[in-house]
Design a protein around this motif. Structure first.
Motif, PDB file in Angstrom:
ATOM      1  N   LEU A   1      13.758   2.037  -7.116  1.00 34.13           N
ATOM      2  CA  LEU A   1      14.000   2.000  -5.541  1.00 34.13           C
ATOM      3  C   LEU A   1      12.816   1.662  -4.540  1.00 34.13           C
ATOM      4  N   VAL A   2      11.768   2.424  -5.006  1.00 32.69           N
ATOM      5  CA  VAL A   2      10.306   2.305  -4.425  1.00 32.69           C
ATOM      6  C   VAL A   2      10.120   0.847  -4.778  1.00 32.69           C
ATOM      7  N   VAL A   3       9.987   0.458  -5.855  1.00 34.89           N
ATOM      8  CA  VAL A   3       9.429  -0.811  -6.081  1.00 34.89           C
ATOM      9  C   VAL A   3      10.352  -1.983  -5.389  1.00 34.89           C
ATOM     10  N   ALA A   4      11.824  -1.532  -5.314  1.00 37.25           N
ATOM     11  CA  ALA A   4      12.671  -2.765  -4.709  1.00 37.25           C
ATOM     12  C   ALA A   4      12.426  -2.940  -3.294  1.00 37.25           C
ATOM     13  N   PHE A   5      11.806  -1.883  -2.571  1.00 37.41           N
ATOM     14  CA  PHE A   5      11.735  -2.020  -1.016  1.00 37.41           C
ATOM     15  C   PHE A   5      10.198  -2.043  -0.353  1.00 37.41           C
ATOM     16  N   THR A   6       9.381  -2.072  -1.500  1.00 38.28           N
ATOM     17  CA  THR A   6       8.064  -2.009  -1.107  1.00 38.28           C
ATOM     18  C   THR A   6       7.219  -3.047  -2.046  1.00 38.28           C
ATOM     19  N   LEU A   7       7.265  -3.235  -3.156  1.00 36.01           N
ATOM     20  CA  LEU A   7       6.387  -4.053  -4.037  1.00 36.01           C
ATOM     21  C   LEU A   7       7.191  -5.288  -4.210  1.00 36.01           C
ATOM     22  N   ARG A   8       8.429  -5.240  -4.610  1.00 35.15           N
ATOM     23  CA  ARG A   8       9.062  -6.683  -4.912  1.00 35.15           C
ATOM     24  C   ARG A   8       9.264  -7.653  -3.971  1.00 35.15           C
ATOM     25  N   PRO A   9       9.717  -7.236  -2.747  1.00 39.44           N
ATOM     26  CA  PRO A   9      10.023  -8.225  -1.533  1.00 39.44           C
ATOM     27  C   PRO A   9       8.742  -9.347  -1.289  1.00 39.44           C
TER      28      PRO A   9
ATOM     29  N   ALA B   1       0.828  -1.248  -0.036  1.00 35.67           N
ATOM     30  CA  ALA B   1       0.224  -0.065   0.192  1.00 35.67           C
ATOM     31  C   ALA B   1       0.631   1.276   0.087  1.00 35.67           C
ATOM     32  N   GLY B   2       2.026   1.226   0.863  1.00 35.00           N
ATOM     33  CA  GLY B   2       2.858   2.424   0.910  1.00 35.00           C
ATOM     34  C   GLY B   2       3.686   2.653  -0.363  1.00 35.00           C
ATOM     35  N   GLY B   3       3.898   1.523  -1.130  1.00 31.90           N
ATOM     36  CA  GLY B   3       4.412   1.516  -2.399  1.00 31.90           C
ATOM     37  C   GLY B   3       3.631   2.181  -3.433  1.00 31.90           C
ATOM     38  N   VAL B   4       2.674   1.582  -3.586  1.00 33.41           N
ATOM     39  CA  VAL B   4       1.452   2.216  -4.518  1.00 33.41           C
ATOM     40  C   VAL B   4       1.416   3.747  -4.252  1.00 33.41           C
ATOM     41  N   LEU B   5       1.219   4.274  -2.961  1.00 30.34           N
ATOM     42  CA  LEU B   5       1.110   5.695  -2.840  1.00 30.34           C
ATOM     43  C   LEU B   5       2.248   6.363  -3.254  1.00 30.34           C
ATOM     44  N   LEU B   6       3.632   5.792  -2.897  1.00 33.78           N
ATOM     45  CA  LEU B   6       4.924   6.576  -3.029  1.00 33.78           C
ATOM     46  C   LEU B   6       4.938   6.593  -4.826  1.00 33.78           C
ATOM     47  N   LEU B   7       4.824   5.565  -5.448  1.00 32.89           N
ATOM     48  CA  LEU B   7       4.666   5.612  -6.879  1.00 32.89           C
ATOM     49  C   LEU B   7       3.821   6.734  -7.281  1.00 32.89           C
ATOM     50  N   ALA B   8       2.456   6.852  -7.094  1.00 32.60           N
ATOM     51  CA  ALA B   8       1.491   7.640  -7.558  1.00 32.60           C
ATOM     52  C   ALA B   8       2.189   9.117  -7.160  1.00 32.60           C
ATOM     53  N   ILE B   9       2.736   9.463  -6.108  1.00 28.91           N
ATOM     54  CA  ILE B   9       3.166  10.498  -5.742  1.00 28.91           C
ATOM     55  C   ILE B   9       4.374  11.124  -6.653  1.00 28.91           C
ATOM     56  N   ALA B  10       5.296  10.255  -6.938  1.00 30.50           N
ATOM     57  CA  ALA B  10       6.422  10.130  -7.814  1.00 30.50           C
ATOM     58  C   ALA B  10       6.114  10.433  -9.433  1.00 30.50           C
TER      59      ALA B  10
ATOM     60  N   MET C   1      13.480  10.030 -11.714  1.00 33.87           N
ATOM     61  CA  MET C   1      12.611   9.257 -11.671  1.00 33.87           C
ATOM     62  C   MET C   1      13.088   7.688 -11.979  1.00 33.87           C
ATOM     63  N   ILE C   2      14.033   7.825 -13.145  1.00 30.61           N
ATOM     64  CA  ILE C   2      14.763   6.629 -13.114  1.00 30.61           C
ATOM     65  C   ILE C   2      15.245   5.969 -11.927  1.00 30.61           C
TER      66      ILE C   2
ATOM     67  N   TRP D   1       3.247  11.453 -10.369  1.00 30.31           N
ATOM     68  CA  TRP D   1       2.500  12.873 -10.475  1.00 30.31           C
ATOM     69  C   TRP D   1       3.564  13.950 -10.630  1.00 30.31           C
ATOM     70  N   LEU D   2       4.626  13.770  -9.618  1.00 32.46           N
ATOM     71  CA  LEU D   2       5.336  14.988  -9.435  1.00 32.46           C
ATOM     72  C   LEU D   2       6.256  14.900 -10.877  1.00 32.46           C
ATOM     73  N   GLY D   3       6.763  13.803 -11.123  1.00 33.28           N
ATOM     74  CA  GLY D   3       7.813  13.712 -12.132  1.00 33.28           C
ATOM     75  C   GLY D   3       7.228  13.889 -13.312  1.00 33.28           C
ATOM     76  N   ILE D   4       5.967  13.602 -13.732  1.00 34.09           N
ATOM     77  CA  ILE D   4       5.240  13.931 -15.035  1.00 34.09           C
ATOM     78  C   ILE D   4       5.054  15.475 -14.973  1.00 34.09           C
ATOM     79  N   ASP D   5       4.522  16.035 -14.051  1.00 34.74           N
ATOM     80  CA  ASP D   5       4.278  17.489 -14.131  1.00 34.74           C
ATOM     81  C   ASP D   5       5.557  18.247 -14.300  1.00 34.74           C
ATOM     82  N   ALA D   6       6.685  17.812 -13.889  1.00 32.83           N
ATOM     83  CA  ALA D   6       7.973  18.462 -13.926  1.00 32.83           C
ATOM     84  C   ALA D   6       8.363  18.282 -15.459  1.00 32.83           C
TER      85      ALA D   6
END
Length: 216
Positions: free
Chosen positions: A53-61, A15-24, A47-48, A26-31
């Motif tokens: 890193l977000v995927v590795a520590f939240t969604l991947r394990p 859940a935390g990873g999905v939220l962080l990815l959504a924020i990243a 973003m690269i 949003w901010l990245g595409i806007d920039a």
């Protein structure tokens, strides 16, 4: 018949990873769209670097427990341990599997919750005292009978001490290991593979970001 692996993951981390990815995103595409000058390039490099890193520590394990082996997918490595090559499991401030060689591998997908352990200990103490889950003893309608909560908690106490969810998972892994470690199909060697599919993008993003900052 082949038995499917039991898969253990952390719902909170997902859940935390999905939220962080959504924020990243949003901010990245806007920039990328609205930024000027070097901003889009900096946003792309960030973003690269950040998204893998977000995927590795939240969604991947994840931990995959099969009939013959335990496969541990951590942020940057994948460890495969045949049951015969495991000497035990340890639960302290983190949950770990210990190989026969003495090497310890952390189970990122099964995080320890000290809060959950304390809560389970309190519930066990209340159940042993015959108190309901709310923490106060019910008068039992003045008839000398325990309340429904007291009966349920007392039954739980009779079944054994209450356990935090991740501790229950570790108990399941220990039971499976003890039942399968002598099996002929559970023999073999431990293998460790680096997750280059994660490390590659992270390294590329970091190099690009450093170059952009240095040439700015």
């Amino acid at each position: 018949m082949t038995t499917k692996d039991r898969i253990y993951r952390s719902p909170a981390a997902i859940a935390g990873g999905v939220l962080l990815l959504a924020i990243a995103a949003w901010l990245g595409i806007d920039a990328l769209v609205q930024g000027t000058g070097r901003t889009p390039w900096l946003a792309l490099a960030a973003m690269i670097l950040v998204i893998p890193l977000v995927v590795a520590f939240t969604l991947r394990p994840a931990v995959f427990a099969g009939e013959d082996r335990l496969r541990v997918r951590n942020p940057f490595r994948v460890i495969v341990l045949p049951w015969s090559q495991i000497s035990g499991f340890r639960s302290g401030y983190s949950n770990e599997v210990v190989a026969a060689t003495g090497t310890k591998y952390q189970l990122w997908a099964i995080p320890v919750s000290l809060r959950a352990r304390k809560k389970a200990a309190r519930r066990t103490a209340r159940a042993a005292a015959g108190e309901p889950a709310g923490g106060r003893r019910s008068p039992g309608l003045g008839l000398g009978f325990p309340s429904t909560g007291s009966v349920a908690d007392a039954k739980d106490a009779a079944d054994g001490p209450l356990r935090a969810e991740t501790d229950k998972v570790m108990d399941e892994l220990r039971d499976l290991w003890e039942s399968r470690e002598k099996a002929e199909s559970a023999q073999g060697e431990v293998s460790v593979r680096w997750a280059y599919e994660v490390l590659g993008p992270v390294l590329a993003g970091a190099v690009l970001l450093v170059i952009l900052i240095a040439t700015g």
